[in-house]
Design a protein around this motif. Structure first.
Motif, short mmCIF file in Angstrom:
data_model
loop_
_atom_site.label_atom_id
_atom_site.label_comp_id
_atom_site.label_asym_id
_atom_site.label_seq_id
_atom_site.Cartn_x
_atom_site.Cartn_y
_atom_site.Cartn_z
N PHE A 136 0.83 -1.21 0.00
CA PHE A 136 0.00 0.00 0.00
C PHE A 136 0.87 1.25 0.00
O PHE A 136 0.50 2.28 -0.59
CB PHE A 136 -0.93 0.00 1.21
N ALA A 137 2.03 1.20 0.65
CA ALA A 137 2.94 2.33 0.63
C ALA A 137 3.44 2.60 -0.79
O ALA A 137 3.62 3.76 -1.18
CB ALA A 137 4.13 2.08 1.56
N VAL A 138 3.64 1.55 -1.57
CA VAL A 138 4.03 1.72 -2.97
C VAL A 138 2.91 2.42 -3.74
O VAL A 138 3.17 3.29 -4.58
CB VAL A 138 4.37 0.35 -3.60
N PHE A 139 1.66 2.06 -3.46
CA PHE A 139 0.52 2.73 -4.07
C PHE A 139 0.47 4.20 -3.66
O PHE A 139 0.27 5.10 -4.49
CB PHE A 139 -0.77 2.02 -3.68
N ALA A 140 0.69 4.48 -2.37
CA ALA A 140 0.68 5.86 -1.88
C ALA A 140 1.82 6.67 -2.49
O ALA A 140 1.74 7.90 -2.58
CB ALA A 140 0.79 5.86 -0.35
N ASN A 141 2.87 5.99 -2.92
CA ASN A 141 4.05 6.63 -3.51
C ASN A 141 3.78 7.18 -4.91
O ASN A 141 4.50 8.06 -5.39
CB ASN A 141 5.18 5.59 -3.57
#
Length: 323
Positions: free
Chosen positions: A108-113
């Motif tokens: 999800f952090a990759v998506f938020a990135n």
């Protein structure tokens, strides 16, 4: 342009960071604080909305002139991106899906990135753990400036330039101070990020990609929200290495200003940190705190007692064992 900074070295101490002992004392006195630990059920929806907002903005700016690209990058998109950086900070502590779903937090952090334009989340996670575990640790906490930064950026004009270049120092410093092997998650982060950048470029041209990257770099440098970088751990009062800020910018930064409370309880999501302060008020009300992140930036530039050297450093056990 002004006097040189009077400090010629970091503030070296031989004590452990204060957060560990305060955490023990607060939990012993207020065990109910443990109930605040756990995921924030709203975080994933807020972040998803911010990502979609930036994708919509990419479409809207595709035909703007370059001057308006940079204006909106600084005034709007960069604010969202910096807010997203602080959401990624929270996600790095597994507060989006909980500790039992650690991989979901990483993905999800990759998506938020995605609105950043540049891969960031996986590398941040790798080093941020050390920042909490070894706060101020020599060669371990890469949040602390290098000796070169402290020596060179020692006048108001140079400190002003340092603030502008802060995203570059923040991103490149770990590679010099404490280089670590590239992880599979970092490779995944980069592949996803650059693939989405290419798709945006293919659909709407170069300007939306520049809008995203410019917003990231501009708002992590000389920008009111970026005041938190200085406010959190620079020693404005001798002996105090962490400071909180309780002003309105917390509304758009996931309560990043509650930094004393965050270091005491990193597993508590930002939305619940005000409750920590309320429950254990006697531990926080009398500690030094900042009233304005803009004032922090002003004081950092023009106060000749403050500069990149204004950080507390210590030799941590791990650093000694590795020598």
């Amino acid at each position: 342009m002004g006097n040189r900074v009077t400090r010629g070295d970091f503030e070296w101490v031989y004590t452990e960071q204060p957060h560990t002992q305060r955490r023990r004392e607060i939990l012993a006195k207020y065990p109910t604080i443990k109930s605040l630990m756990g995921p924030d059920p709203h975080l994933k929806w807020i972040v998803s909305g911010m990502v979609l907002t930036q994708l919509l903005a990419c479409y809207l700016v595709k035909n703007l002139s370059w001057k308006w690209i940079f204006f909106w990058a600084y005034a709007f998109g960069g604010c969202i991106n910096h807010s997203m950086a602080l959401a990624i900070h929270d996600i790095s502590h597994n507060v989006a899906f909980g500790n039992k779903q650690a991989k979901w937090n990483r993905w999800f952090a990759v998506f938020a990135n995605l609105p950043f334009g540049l891969p960031y989340s996986a590398s941040f996670k790798k080093y941020h753990i050390d920042h909490h575990r070894y706060l101020g640790g020599d060669t371990l906490d890469v949040d602390v400036p290098t000796d070169f930064e402290g020596w060179f950026f020692c006048t108001p004009f140079r400190k002003f330039i340092w603030l502008i270049l802060q995203p570059f120092f923040y991103g490149l410093r770990p590679l010099y101070v404490n280089p670590k092997a590239v992880t599979q998650m970092e490779i995944f982060n980069a592949l996803v990020q650059f693939s989405v950048d290419f798709i945006i470029y293919y659909l709407w041209g170069l300007k939306p990609v520049v809008y995203l990257i410019a917003g990231t770099l501009l708002c992590m440098g000389l920008h009111p929200i970026a005041g938190h970088f200085i406010a959190e751990h620079y020693m404005f009062l001798k002996g105090y290495e962490t400071y909180s800020y309780y002003g309105p910018l917390n509304w758009i930064t996931f309560n990043a200003g509650y930094h004393m409370e965050h270091h005491d309880f990193p597993s508590i999501p930002g939305c619940k940190l005000p409750m920590v302060k309320k429950i254990a008020a006697e531990y926080y009300d009398n500690l030094p705190q900042h009233q304005s992140w803009c004032r922090v930036l002003w004081d950092f530039v023009f106060d000749d007692t403050i500069g990149p050297y204004s950080r507390i450093k210590r030799i941590c056990k791990l650093a000694t064992e590795n020598q």
